[in-house]
Design a protein around this motif. Structure first.
Motif, PDB file in Angstrom:
ATOM      1  N   ASN A 259       0.812  -1.207   0.000  1.00 41.36           N
ATOM      2  CA  ASN A 259       0.000   0.000   0.000  1.00 41.36           C
ATOM      3  C   ASN A 259       0.847   1.260   0.000  1.00 41.36           C
ATOM      4  N   LYS A 260       2.152   1.095  -0.156  1.00 43.19           N
ATOM      5  CA  LYS A 260       3.030   2.264  -0.070  1.00 43.19           C
ATOM      6  C   LYS A 260       4.159   2.199  -1.085  1.00 43.19           C
ATOM      7  N   GLU A 261       5.147   1.331  -0.866  1.00 37.50           N
ATOM      8  CA  GLU A 261       6.346   1.312  -1.682  1.00 37.50           C
ATOM      9  C   GLU A 261       6.083   0.750  -3.077  1.00 37.50           C
ATOM     10  N   ARG A 262       6.910   1.166  -4.021  1.00 33.54           N
ATOM     11  CA  ARG A 262       6.900   0.568  -5.360  1.00 33.54           C
ATOM     12  C   ARG A 262       8.030  -0.464  -5.448  1.00 33.54           C
ATOM     13  N   ASN A 263       8.021  -1.387  -4.535  1.00 35.78           N
ATOM     14  CA  ASN A 263       9.061  -2.405  -4.400  1.00 35.78           C
ATOM     15  C   ASN A 263       8.604  -3.320  -3.261  1.00 35.78           C
ATOM     16  N   PRO A 264       8.474  -4.647  -3.507  1.00 36.97           N
ATOM     17  CA  PRO A 264       8.840  -5.411  -4.690  1.00 36.97           C
ATOM     18  C   PRO A 264       7.779  -5.317  -5.782  1.00 36.97           C
ATOM     19  N   ILE A 265       7.983  -6.090  -6.861  1.00 38.50           N
ATOM     20  CA  ILE A 265       6.985  -6.242  -7.911  1.00 38.50           C
ATOM     21  C   ILE A 265       6.763  -7.735  -8.103  1.00 38.50           C
ATOM     22  N   VAL A 266       5.491  -8.153  -8.257  1.00 31.66           N
ATOM     23  CA  VAL A 266       5.150  -9.572  -8.301  1.00 31.66           C
ATOM     24  C   VAL A 266       4.165  -9.838  -9.433  1.00 31.66           C
ATOM     25  N   ILE A 267       3.961 -11.132  -9.719  1.00 27.89           N
ATOM     26  CA  ILE A 267       2.923 -11.577 -10.651  1.00 27.89           C
ATOM     27  C   ILE A 267       2.030 -12.571  -9.925  1.00 27.89           C
ATOM     28  N   SER A 268       0.730 -12.419 -10.080  1.00 31.47           N
ATOM     29  CA  SER A 268      -0.244 -13.329  -9.487  1.00 31.47           C
ATOM     30  C   SER A 268      -1.125 -13.907 -10.585  1.00 31.47           C
ATOM     31  N   VAL A 269      -1.649 -15.120 -10.340  1.00 27.51           N
ATOM     32  CA  VAL A 269      -2.513 -15.803 -11.304  1.00 27.51           C
ATOM     33  C   VAL A 269      -3.837 -16.153 -10.643  1.00 27.51           C
ATOM     34  N   SER A 270      -4.913 -15.884 -11.365  1.00 27.32           N
ATOM     35  CA  SER A 270      -6.261 -16.227 -10.909  1.00 27.32           C
ATOM     36  C   SER A 270      -6.882 -17.240 -11.864  1.00 27.32           C
TER      37      SER A 270
END
Length: 364
Positions: free
Chosen positions: A289-300
């Protein structure tokens, strides 16, 4: 002595990083491939990748001294099919007194034209934070008929002040363009829309379909989970930095349900989703809700109601303030998943996942 050594180590660290900014794809330790793009100017942000029919990849982003400044241009690089080397970026749109942002690439199979749309706003004035300039933004258009090697001069397409884009165009079942945009409000509430082009001609009339109750929700990313179905799903960036939101259309983008919170957090930063060959939805985002780090990928596996698997793409530690943000994502015909994102505002990072299964694999 310590006061001298620490700055020197910092310089050496970033010099090593900068030495990799050569646009060359290399194998990474996590089983992916990655490349750091060749920077054209000091600052780089908001990339977008689009495949061409001949297998080339084309990437655009904005680059200049800093976001909002008068010299910020749209630049384009290409990865020729069968190679591992991105070309040096070229400037395709720059205008004194204005700042460019948010390129969106789109190859139209009907006309065989590669389009580049981007926003342009008044540049920062002395003492300006740069935020007020969004109220003045308009959307511009360029075309290429040779897979991004040459471009027409930019022309204004949407002159309504506050017009902003960010994510991928979807083709409707009627073979019209569905172009997700939003209107930046500044002192007003931001709201999101679908622009629909029936003629495939950027300067003809566009229909406009609003997202229901989309105040504070921007940069919609629209996917079609099932081929030949009029059901579309959209995800939104949240200006309040709380959650990624989700809405559904049963009418191929004309009408939408009221957006609702997903279980995914949002930090008031860019996201992008795509439908995979499996029919699952993948989304790339910052899980904070704050930092632009880390970055992830999620699958639905249920169109964004729940998210079965999440895997980190990048997480930089050791120095505060590094930024990993504003992703773009698509899956190629070989099943590889291409992602690009801002790397500390210094360059753009291109990462290739070998397949969807990589996302659910065990990792340390």
């Amino acid at each position: 002595m310590i006061g001298f050594v620490l700055p020197l180590l910092f310089v050496l660290f970033w010099s090593c990083k900068a030495a990799t900014y050569d646009g060359k794809l290399r194998n990474a330790s996590d089983g992916t491939m990655e490349a750091y793009m060749i920077p054209h100017f000091k600052s780089s942000h908001a990339s977008f990748i689009e495949p061409s029919p001949n297998g080339d990849l084309v990437m655009a982003w904005f680059s200049g001294s800093a976001e909002g400044e008068s010299d910020v241009a749209i630049v384009v690089s290409r990865l020729p099919n069968g190679t591992d080397q991105w070309t040096s970026p070229i400037v395709v749109s720059q205008r004194k007194g204005y700042s460019n942002q948010n390129p969106v690439l789109f190859f139209d199979n009907q006309t065989n034209i590669l389009y580049l749309f981007h926003t342009q706003q008044d540049a920062k004035k002395v003492g300006d934070t740069g935020l007020n300039g969004e109220d003045s933004a308009t959307i511009w258009e360029l075309q290429s008929t040779n897979n991004g090697m040459n471009w027409t001069s930019p022309k204004i397409m949407f002159a309504k002040a506050g017009s902003f884009d960010r994510n991928r165009i979807v083709i409707s079942l009627k073979n019209t363009w569905l172009y997700p945009i939003y209107y930046a409000g500044g002192s007003r509430k931001d709201t999101s829309y679908i622009k629909e082009s029936v003629s495939h001609k950027p300067f003809d009339t566009w229909l406009e379909h609003s997202f229901t109750d989309s105040d504070h929700l921007v940069q919609p990313t629209v996917v079609r989970p099932v081929k030949n179905s009029t059901r579309l799903v959209s995800f939104f960036r949240d200006r309040r930095a709380e959650h990624i939101y989700r809405a559904v259309s049963l009418t191929d983008g004309v009408t939408w349900t009221k957006p609702s919170k997903t279980t995914l957090p949002n930090n008031n930063s860019g996201i992008e989703a795509t439908t995979l060959q499996s029919g699952h939805i993948a989304i790339v985002y910052n899980p904070t809700n704050k930092e632009r780090n880390p970055i992830v990928i999620s699958v639905s596996m249920d169109e964004g109601l729940t998210w079965a698997h999440t895997r980190p793409l990048d997480h930089e530690t050791g120095f505060n303030g590094i930024e990993l943000s504003y992703p773009t994502v698509f899956q190629d015909s070989q099943g590889r998943i291409h992602i690009s994102y801002t790397y500390n505002r210094e360059t753009i990072k291109h990462k290739i996942l070998p397949n969807e299964a990589w996302i659910s694999q065990r990792h340390d």
